[in-house]
Scaffold this active site. Structure first.
Site, PDB file in Angstrom:
ATOM      1  N   ASP A  30       0.845  -1.249   0.082  1.00  0.00           N
ATOM      2  CA  ASP A  30      -0.066   0.010  -0.120  1.00  0.00           C
ATOM      3  C   ASP A  30       0.904   0.932   0.017  1.00  0.00           C
ATOM      4  O   ASP A  30       2.003   1.263   0.721  1.00  0.00           O
ATOM      5  CB  ASP A  30      -0.893  -0.017   1.238  1.00  0.00           C
ATOM      6  N   ILE A  31       0.361   2.254  -0.873  1.00  0.00           N
ATOM      7  CA  ILE A  31       1.183   3.412  -0.908  1.00  0.00           C
ATOM      8  C   ILE A  31       1.157   4.364   0.411  1.00  0.00           C
ATOM      9  O   ILE A  31       2.072   5.331   0.618  1.00  0.00           O
ATOM     10  CB  ILE A  31       0.686   4.298  -2.179  1.00  0.00           C
ATOM     11  N   ASN A  87     -12.762  -3.403   2.429  1.00  0.00           N
ATOM     12  CA  ASN A  87     -13.886  -2.100   2.747  1.00  0.00           C
ATOM     13  C   ASN A  87     -14.644  -2.194   1.539  1.00  0.00           C
ATOM     14  O   ASN A  87     -14.281  -2.444   0.558  1.00  0.00           O
ATOM     15  CB  ASN A  87     -13.052  -0.976   2.733  1.00  0.00           C
ATOM     16  N   VAL A  96     -10.940   2.820  -3.542  1.00  0.00           N
ATOM     17  CA  VAL A  96     -10.601   2.295  -5.108  1.00  0.00           C
ATOM     18  C   VAL A  96     -11.682   1.206  -5.290  1.00  0.00           C
ATOM     19  O   VAL A  96     -11.720   0.266  -4.636  1.00  0.00           O
ATOM     20  CB  VAL A  96      -9.114   1.891  -5.004  1.00  0.00           C
ATOM     21  N   HIS A 100     -10.415  -5.491  -3.227  1.00  0.00           N
ATOM     22  CA  HIS A 100      -9.243  -5.634  -2.772  1.00  0.00           C
ATOM     23  C   HIS A 100      -9.206  -6.052  -1.109  1.00  0.00           C
ATOM     24  O   HIS A 100     -10.007  -5.526  -0.447  1.00  0.00           O
ATOM     25  CB  HIS A 100      -8.043  -4.373  -2.955  1.00  0.00           C
ATOM     26  N   HIS A 102      -7.061  -5.676   2.352  1.00  0.00           N
ATOM     27  CA  HIS A 102      -5.918  -5.364   2.876  1.00  0.00           C
ATOM     28  C   HIS A 102      -5.419  -6.421   3.791  1.00  0.00           C
ATOM     29  O   HIS A 102      -6.056  -6.847   4.753  1.00  0.00           O
ATOM     30  CB  HIS A 102      -6.379  -4.260   3.805  1.00  0.00           C
TER      31      HIS A 102
HETATM   32  P1  5GP Z   1      -9.628   1.311   0.194  1.00  0.00           P
HETATM   33  O1  5GP Z   1      -9.876   2.721   0.796  1.00  0.00           O
HETATM   34  O2  5GP Z   1     -10.380   1.411  -1.064  1.00  0.00           O
HETATM   35  O3  5GP Z   1     -10.212  -0.066   0.933  1.00  0.00           O
HETATM   36  O4  5GP Z   1      -8.032   0.942   0.011  1.00  0.00           O
HETATM   37  C1  5GP Z   1      -7.529   1.674  -1.146  1.00  0.00           C
HETATM   38  C2  5GP Z   1      -6.157   1.725  -0.930  1.00  0.00           C
HETATM   39  O5  5GP Z   1      -5.205   1.918  -1.657  1.00  0.00           O
HETATM   40  C3  5GP Z   1      -5.529   2.850   0.351  1.00  0.00           C
HETATM   41  O6  5GP Z   1      -5.185   2.019   1.429  1.00  0.00           O
HETATM   42  C4  5GP Z   1      -4.489   3.444  -0.412  1.00  0.00           C
HETATM   43  O7  5GP Z   1      -3.743   3.862   0.275  1.00  0.00           O
HETATM   44  C5  5GP Z   1      -4.226   2.464  -1.538  1.00  0.00           C
HETATM   45  N1  5GP Z   1      -3.679   3.419  -2.760  1.00  0.00           N
HETATM   46  C6  5GP Z   1      -4.229   4.232  -3.477  1.00  0.00           C
HETATM   47  N2  5GP Z   1      -3.532   4.474  -4.713  1.00  0.00           N
HETATM   48  C7  5GP Z   1      -2.525   3.567  -4.658  1.00  0.00           C
HETATM   49  C8  5GP Z   1      -1.470   3.469  -5.508  1.00  0.00           C
HETATM   50  O8  5GP Z   1      -1.253   4.456  -6.604  1.00  0.00           O
HETATM   51  N3  5GP Z   1      -0.732   2.831  -5.168  1.00  0.00           N
HETATM   52  C9  5GP Z   1      -0.617   1.910  -4.114  1.00  0.00           C
HETATM   53  N4  5GP Z   1       0.216   0.979  -3.978  1.00  0.00           N
HETATM   54  N5  5GP Z   1      -1.471   1.928  -3.218  1.00  0.00           N
HETATM   55  C10 5GP Z   1      -2.409   2.988  -3.344  1.00  0.00           C
END
Ligand code: 5GP
Length: 114
Positions: A30-31, A87, A96, A100, A102
Site C-alpha cells: 500500500d502506498i 472495505n 478504490v 481488494h 488489505h
Molecule cells: P480502500 O480505501 O479502497 O479500501 O483502499 C485503497 C487503498 O489503496 C488505500 O489504502 C490506499 O492507500 C491505496 N492506494 C491508493 N492509490 C494507490 C497507489 O497508487 N498505489 C498503491 N500501492 N496503493 C494505493
C-alpha cells in the site's frame, strides 16, 4: 481489466512494489501504509466491490485470503498474526473501486472498527 489505479498497476502503467502475482491476482504494498506491513491483494478481473462478487467468483475471493496467509507465512509473521480487511463502499471506507483485501501486520493492531 479494471480501469482504476489498481488496473494501471496490473497493466504496469504505473509502478508499485509488487510482492506476489499469479494468473488471477496481484499483491503490492500500500502506498500509504497503516501498519508496518500493509499489502493489498487484488483480483485481476474487474470487480468493483464485495457487493459485485458473483457466486461463481467465490473461489477467487477465497484465493485472496489464502494468498494473504501464504504471504504471512513466507514473511514470517503468520504466528504473530495479522488482520485481513475488505472495505465496501462509502461507509466501509472504500476509495478504490476494484475489489481488494488489505493485509495489515507487524505490530499488535488496535481493536475496534472505527
Ligand atoms: P480502500 O480505501 O479502497 O479500501 O483502499 C485503497 C487503498 O489503496 C488505500 O489504502 C490506499 O492507500 C491505496 N492506494 C491508493 N492509490 C494507490 C497507489 O497508487 N498505489 C498503491 N500501492 N496503493 C494505493
Amino acid at each position: 481489466m479494471s480501469d482504476t489505479i489498481f488496473g494501471k498497476i496490473i497493466r504496469r502503467e504505473i509502478p508499485a512494489d509488487i510482492v506476489y502475482e499469479d494468473n488471477e491476482l496481484i499483491a503490492f504494498k500500500d502506498i500509504s501504509p497503516q501498519a508496518p506491513v500493509h499489502v493489498l491483494f487484488v483480483p485481476k478481473t474487474p470487480i468493483a466491490t464485495l457487493n459485485d462478487v458473483a457466486p461463481a467468483q467465490a473461489e477467487l475471493v477465497g484465493k485472496l485470503f489464502l494468498a494473504a496467509a501464504a504471504y504471512a507465512r513466507r514473511e514470517g509473521f503468520a504466528d504473530d498474526g495479522y488482520r485481513c480487511v475488505i472495505n465496501c463502499n462509502s461507509h466501509g471506507g472504500q476509495t478504490v473501486f476494484q475489489l481488494h483485501l488489505h493485509l495489515l501486520a507487524g505490530q499488535a493492531l488496535r481493536g475496534g472498527f472505527a
